[in-house]
Design a protein around this motif. Structure first.
Motif, PDB file in Angstrom:
ATOM      1  N   PRO A  99       0.840  -1.200   0.000  1.00  0.00           N
ATOM      2  CA  PRO A  99       0.000   0.000   0.000  1.00  0.00           C
ATOM      3  C   PRO A  99       0.875   1.249   0.000  1.00  0.00           C
ATOM      4  O   PRO A  99       2.025   1.217   0.460  1.00  0.00           O
ATOM      5  N   ASP A 171       1.689  -0.989  -4.887  1.00  0.00           N
ATOM      6  CA  ASP A 171       0.484  -1.426  -5.585  1.00  0.00           C
ATOM      7  C   ASP A 171      -0.281  -0.196  -6.058  1.00  0.00           C
ATOM      8  O   ASP A 171      -0.775   0.586  -5.232  1.00  0.00           O
ATOM      9  N   ARG A 173      -3.132   0.148  -7.076  1.00  0.00           N
ATOM     10  CA  ARG A 173      -4.552   0.120  -6.699  1.00  0.00           C
ATOM     11  C   ARG A 173      -4.760   0.435  -5.224  1.00  0.00           C
ATOM     12  O   ARG A 173      -5.906   0.559  -4.770  1.00  0.00           O
ATOM     13  N   ARG A 174      -3.666   0.549  -4.468  1.00  0.00           N
ATOM     14  CA  ARG A 174      -3.781   0.716  -3.018  1.00  0.00           C
ATOM     15  C   ARG A 174      -3.120   2.017  -2.560  1.00  0.00           C
ATOM     16  O   ARG A 174      -2.282   2.030  -1.654  1.00  0.00           O
ATOM     17  N   LEU A 204      -7.830   4.538  -2.854  1.00  0.00           N
ATOM     18  CA  LEU A 204      -8.679   3.959  -1.817  1.00  0.00           C
ATOM     19  C   LEU A 204      -9.466   5.001  -1.034  1.00  0.00           C
ATOM     20  O   LEU A 204     -10.619   4.776  -0.663  1.00  0.00           O
ATOM     21  N   LEU A 317     -10.304   0.740   4.623  1.00  0.00           N
ATOM     22  CA  LEU A 317     -10.347   0.915   3.173  1.00  0.00           C
ATOM     23  C   LEU A 317      -9.928  -0.327   2.405  1.00  0.00           C
ATOM     24  O   LEU A 317     -10.346  -0.519   1.257  1.00  0.00           O
ATOM     25  N   ASP A 318      -9.080  -1.185   3.030  1.00  0.00           N
ATOM     26  CA  ASP A 318      -8.498  -2.291   2.267  1.00  0.00           C
ATOM     27  C   ASP A 318      -7.852  -3.302   3.211  1.00  0.00           C
ATOM     28  O   ASP A 318      -7.144  -2.908   4.145  1.00  0.00           O
TER      29      ASP A 318
END
Length: 332
Positions: A99, A171, A173-174, A204, A317-318
């Motif tokens: 992240p 990442d 996406r993170r 996120l 969030l993740d």
């Protein structure tokens, strides 16, 4: 009476006099009184900026233990279009990559820098050894770039960091966006205005650390610090273009708005923005803190209830982010 004991206004007056009297003035020039008043006003604006943004232009961060850094990665041709990436000293295996906290410094849209201690030191020391990356960006500032163009720089930096994240184990996406003061305004504007975020991928969520200007129109139509005039000028159309509250018209990633309860307008403005966001179906919350504007930035990452509350939002969030934050919070 010694110089140090003179009232601030008198010291500013003494400093202003040599400049005002240094050269003859042509006919029709401003009077001595007007020149002194202008100099005092300039110093007052600078002092207000210092109070609002703390030591954003102060001590450079020391590299915390267990952290390495990749410095000055370019995302544009200007010397300020650069970011630093803080990474664990030892590579950590993590499915899909680490992240990433994407940090935007404050400084009244005019000063500050990505490597300052208040911006990165405690955050990097807590989160990076636990298996997260921290990207801290610079961007063009006043007078070269107005706040809307600064927000475009933030979006450009975000797109570039997402595109290169895999190179250093991150990442794309993170990402969690985070900004302090003027930097919080900029990430809020990017998050509120899809046109400004064009080119960047989804993230996120966003953490706004005591934003200086969530509702620019409201600020400019009330009594305000002189630094806002320098940033937003006198054109109501620009106030609207630079206002996250005005731009917010559709759901965006979740937002946590941290605000200083010691500043009169900070929490009411944060609540107004969050109320509009939740009305649009967004996940959004306000986190008031009995901290100064400066300490909301500086103390994030230190053990305690404040850091734990921000981490609680980020963990929600993740799952991968939650795992890394659990490592950060564990006793060492």
């Amino acid at each position: 009476m010694s110089w140090s004991k003179l009232p601030g206004a008198w010291r500013a007056l003494v400093l202003a006099l040599p400049v005002c009297l240094a050269a003859p003035q042509p006919v029709g020039a401003e009077t001595l009184r007007e020149r002194i008043a202008a100099r005092l006003a300039e110093r007052q604006t600078q002092r207000q900026g210092d109070e609002l943004d703390g030591d954003e232009a102060g001590r450079r961060a020391e590299l915390p233990a267990g952290v390495r850094v990749l410095r000055d990665i370019a995302y544009g041709p200007d010397r300020r279009q650069r970011f630093d990436v803080y990474l664990p000293a030892e590579a950590r295996a993590q499915a899909g990559g680490m992240p990433v906290i994407f940090m935007v410094h404050g400084g009244a849209w005019a000063i500050g820098g990505k490597a300052m201690a208040a911006v990165v030191e405690n955050k990097a020391a807590r989160w990076v050894p636990a298996g997260m990356a921290l990207v801290s960006i610079d961007y063009r500032m006043l007078p070269e770039a107005d706040p809307v163009e600064q927000a475009r720089d933030v979006a450009r930096a975000l797109a570039a960091a997402q595109a290169r994240a895999a190179e250093w184990g991150g990442d794309p996406r993170r990402f969690v966006l985070m900004g302090h003061s003027a930097g919080a305004h900029l990430i809020a504007l990017v998050g509120s205005d899809p046109a400004l975020a064009a080119g960047a991928g989804p993230w996120l969520g966003s953490v706004l650390l005591d934003s200086a200007a969530l509702d620019v129109e409201a600020i400019m139509n009330m009594r305000h610090l002189g630094l806002y005039d320098r940033a937003f000028g006198q054109d109501p159309a620009f106030w609207r273009a630079a206002s996250p509250y005005r731009a917010l018209a559709r759901p965006a990633p979740p937002v946590l708005a941290v605000c200083s309860s010691r500043r009169e307008a900070a929490c009411p403005h944060a609540r107004r923005y969050v109320d509009k966001a939740t009305g649009l179906g967004m996940r959004a919350a306000v986190l008031p803190q009995d901290l100064t504007h400066r300490d909301i930035n500086l103390q994030l990452g230190l053990p305690g209830a404040y850091t734990a509350a921000v981490e609680g939002f980020m963990a929600s969030l993740d799952p991968a982010l939650a795992r890394a934050l659990a490592v950060a919070a564990a006793p060492h």
